[in-house]
Enzyme design. Structure first.
Site, short mmCIF file in Angstrom:
data_model
loop_
_atom_site.label_atom_id
_atom_site.label_comp_id
_atom_site.label_asym_id
_atom_site.label_seq_id
_atom_site.Cartn_x
_atom_site.Cartn_y
_atom_site.Cartn_z
N LYS A 242 0.07 -12.36 4.26
CA LYS A 242 -0.03 -10.91 4.07
C LYS A 242 1.34 -10.25 4.15
CE LYS A 242 -1.20 -6.74 3.93
NZ LYS A 242 -2.30 -5.88 3.69
N CYS B 280 1.37 0.78 4.19
CA CYS B 280 1.56 -0.67 4.41
C CYS B 280 3.01 -1.11 4.38
CB CYS B 280 0.78 -1.45 3.36
SG CYS B 280 -0.98 -1.44 3.66
N PHE C 288 -5.58 -7.36 0.30
CA PHE C 288 -4.48 -7.04 -0.60
C PHE C 288 -4.85 -5.83 -1.46
CE2 PHE C 288 -4.44 -11.62 0.24
CZ PHE C 288 -3.19 -11.73 0.84
N LEU C 289 -5.55 -4.89 -0.83
CA LEU C 289 -6.06 -3.74 -1.58
C LEU C 289 -4.98 -2.68 -1.72
CD1 LEU C 289 -9.38 -3.37 0.45
CD2 LEU C 289 -9.02 -4.72 -1.62
N ARG C 290 -4.82 -2.19 -2.94
CA ARG C 290 -3.89 -1.08 -3.13
C ARG C 290 -4.66 0.22 -3.03
NH1 ARG C 290 -2.26 -2.80 -8.95
NH2 ARG C 290 -4.45 -3.32 -8.76
N ARG D 5 1.21 9.07 4.23
CA ARG D 5 1.95 8.30 5.23
C ARG D 5 3.22 7.72 4.62
NH1 ARG D 5 -2.83 4.67 7.53
NH2 ARG D 5 -3.69 5.17 5.47
N ASN E 264 3.57 -8.49 0.93
CA ASN E 264 4.07 -7.12 0.93
C ASN E 264 5.59 -7.09 0.91
OD1 ASN E 264 1.65 -5.87 0.75
ND2 ASN E 264 1.54 -5.20 2.87
N ALA F 105 11.90 1.66 -10.93
CA ALA F 105 12.88 2.27 -10.03
C ALA F 105 12.44 3.68 -9.69
CB ALA F 105 14.24 2.29 -10.71
N VAL G 286 -9.12 0.23 4.67
CA VAL G 286 -9.50 -1.18 4.53
C VAL G 286 -10.95 -1.40 4.95
CG1 VAL G 286 -9.02 -3.51 5.37
CG2 VAL G 286 -7.13 -1.96 4.84
C1 UDX Z 1 0.36 -2.23 -0.93
C2 UDX Z 1 0.12 -3.59 -1.59
O1 UDX Z 1 0.34 -3.48 -3.00
C3 UDX Z 1 -1.26 -4.10 -1.28
O2 UDX Z 1 -1.46 -5.38 -1.85
C4 UDX Z 1 -1.40 -4.15 0.22
O3 UDX Z 1 -2.59 -4.69 0.63
C5 UDX Z 1 -1.19 -2.78 0.82
O4 UDX Z 1 0.11 -2.32 0.46
P1 UDX Z 1 -0.25 0.29 -1.49
O5 UDX Z 1 0.50 0.64 -0.25
O6 UDX Z 1 -1.57 0.92 -1.72
O7 UDX Z 1 -0.50 -1.29 -1.55
O8 UDX Z 1 0.67 0.70 -2.72
P2 UDX Z 1 1.52 -0.02 -3.86
O9 UDX Z 1 0.90 0.21 -5.17
O10 UDX Z 1 1.82 -1.42 -3.52
O11 UDX Z 1 2.86 0.85 -3.79
C6 UDX Z 1 3.65 0.90 -2.60
C7 UDX Z 1 4.83 1.79 -2.78
O12 UDX Z 1 5.76 1.24 -3.69
C8 UDX Z 1 4.50 3.17 -3.32
O13 UDX Z 1 5.26 4.13 -2.62
C9 UDX Z 1 4.94 3.12 -4.78
O14 UDX Z 1 5.30 4.36 -5.29
C10 UDX Z 1 6.13 2.18 -4.67
N1 UDX Z 1 6.42 1.48 -5.93
C11 UDX Z 1 5.53 0.59 -6.43
C12 UDX Z 1 7.63 1.69 -6.59
O15 UDX Z 1 8.48 2.49 -6.14
N2 UDX Z 1 7.90 0.98 -7.73
C13 UDX Z 1 7.02 0.08 -8.25
O16 UDX Z 1 7.35 -0.53 -9.27
C14 UDX Z 1 5.80 -0.12 -7.58
#
Ligand code: UDX
Length: 431
Positions: free
Chosen positions: A206, A262, A154-156, A329, A210, A254, A11
């Site tokens: 936030k 996060c 909200f960064l991915r 993680r 999530n 799925a 971040v």
């Molecule tokens: C997330 C939020 O999207 C972001 O806005 C926040 O600030 C930080 O947490 P991130 O952890 O980078 O971001 O990943 P994200 O793309 O949200 O995916 C999270 C998890 O969900 C991953 O393990 C992903 O594989 C899983 N996932 C995501 C699914 O299993 N199915 C989906 O349809 C989407």
């Protein structure tokens, strides 16, 4: 504007580099000397697409610098971002000790008569804004010389730079007009939708965001389990359900569940926050349970097909918790690997970028840096991360290389019909 961003994790570093890219003078601060030395040499401590380029460009332009000197950095900056980690404690509560330590450091460095905005970017339990304010006041900082703002990120991971540059919304939680104006001015050039709220609402936005995304995933995973029992295909279901604009198709994939830096910690922290305030969070409990079940059920599927795992070579494709990152993680892949190893399987793993990070934590794995080599002689392949290159594998070649053509697709990247035609025993999630 002159900014200090404290904390150079995902971040902090993305935030600092992107603000520099927008023309601000940014100093990124971290107490980790080795990390700062590396950054000063142009070494980015993790893999994030596009980050290296903007760090280099802005460092060369002199707008982005790195330092371990918190006091000096606070003194020369008008806006201070706190972007340090808030990991889970064993009972799920967010550990905010790093935020408190930084707030104390800021308090010591504040000069009277200069107004500074202190922005909390770290994900913190509701009420942290008040705690930071209290720390500064108790240290003798004058009330009118600072304002605390909550400005969650909200960064991915994997698309953090583009998420920063084109956000869906910017949330600014404050109680001071000067702070609202300063922070909205800072973000003005992004032309994004800005939401002005109280600090406490911003802090909860936030967690709620999530938690909702994780709920969508656990929901579709539950539907997937029903699909498996009644003979429906969760992809077909999600595609149609997602076309309802009130629902939306995103986050309805799925699989083996959500992981990362996060969701797991934030869901636990929100559950803890709710309980601390006398509310039993039933939906959050359920999404957490469903998420654990995904791994159990997936490993169960592998065991059911392969019977005794002892001595069998299983190749795991993908280790990172999602594609385009080297972050492990709370990666579902690791939970699956641990279970398979405990049942005697021999694991060979391949990940396009996470091998280096994985080597630090997993000991009983064989790593291969070439995907087809990893697959050679495997009795089963497990897809744990949906990296693009796995979708494009030459499946005829994969079949020839494997001892037995069995694929457990934890991310539903292949078409079950095609896999069957190719002669694979194919097991996805919910199809
Ligand atoms: C997330 C939020 O999207 C972001 O806005 C926040 O600030 C930080 O947490 P991130 O952890 O980078 O971001 O990943 P994200 O793309 O949200 O995916 C999270 C998890 O969900 C991953 O393990 C992903 O594989 C899983 N996932 C995501 C699914 O299993 N199915 C989906 O349809 C989407």
């Amino acid at each position: 504007m002159k900014l200090a961003v404290i904390g150079t994790g995902y971040v902090g570093l993305v935030t600092g580099a992107c603000f520099a890219n927008l023309g601000n003078e940014v100093i990124c601060v971290d107490r980790d000397r080795q990390r700062i030395t590396g950054l000063n040499r142009g070494q980015i401590p993790f893999y994030e697409p596009g980050l290296q380029e903007i760090v280099h460009r802005n460092t060369q332009a002199g707008r982005l610098t790195f330092s371990t000197d918190l006091t000096g950095s606070v003194k020369r900056s008008e806006i201070l971002f706190i972007a340090v980690g808030t990991p889970s404690t064993p009972n799920g509560k967010a550990d905010v000790s790093a935020v408190i330590a930084v707030a104390k450091g800021i308090a010591k460095a504040m000069k009277p008569k200069t107004f500074k905005v202190i922005v909390n970017k770290s994900t913190v339990p509701v009420g942290m804004g008040d705690i930071v304010t209290k720390i500064l006041l108790e240290d003798g900082v004058k009330k009118d010389s600072f304002a605390v703002v909550s400005n969650p990120e909200f960064l991915r991971e994997g698309s953090a730079v583009s998420d920063f540059m084109s956000p869906d919304r910017i949330v600014i939680g404050a109680s001071d007009n000067r702070a609202f104006n300063k922070i909205s001015e800072l973000y003005r050039s992004l032309n994004a939708h800005m939401i002005f709220t109280s600090i406490k609402s911003a802090e909860l936005i936030k967690y709620a965001s999530n938690a909702f995304l994780a709920t969508k995933i656990s929901f579709i995973n539950e539907i997937a389990s029903i699909c498996e029992r009644v003979g429906s295909d969760v992809e077909e279901v999600a595609n149609a359900v997602g076309l309802d604009h009130r629902i939306g198709r995103e986050f309805l994939n799925a699989g083996i569940g959500w992981g990362g830096s996060c969701f797991p910690k934030d869901i636990l922290a929100l559950m803890h926050l709710a309980r601390e305030h006398g509310y039993d969070p039933q939906i959050l409990d359920a999404i957490h349970e469903v998420n654990n079940y995904q791994v159990d059920a997936f490993v169960g599927k592998i065991e059911k097909q392969l019977k005794n795992l002892r001595g069998k070579k299983i190749t795991v494709l993908g280790l990172a918790f999602k594609p385009e990152t080297d972050d492990l993680r709370d990666a579902p892949s690791l939970k699956i690997i641990d279970r398979l190893i405990s049942k005697g399987a021999r694991i060979t793993a391949y990940d396009p970028v996470a091998e280096k990070t994985a080597k630090k934590i997993e000991k009983q794995l064989t790593f291969c840096n070439k995907v087809y080599e990893a697959i050679d002689g495997a009795e089963a392949v497990v897809v744990a991360t949906e990296w693009g290159e796995f979708r494009d594998l030459d499946l005829e070649k994969v079949k020839k290389l494997m001892k037995k053509p069995v694929i457990f697709d934890g991310r539903n990247i292949y078409n079950p019909k095609r896999m069957k035609e190719l002669g694979f025993s194919y097991f996805g999630v919910g199809r």
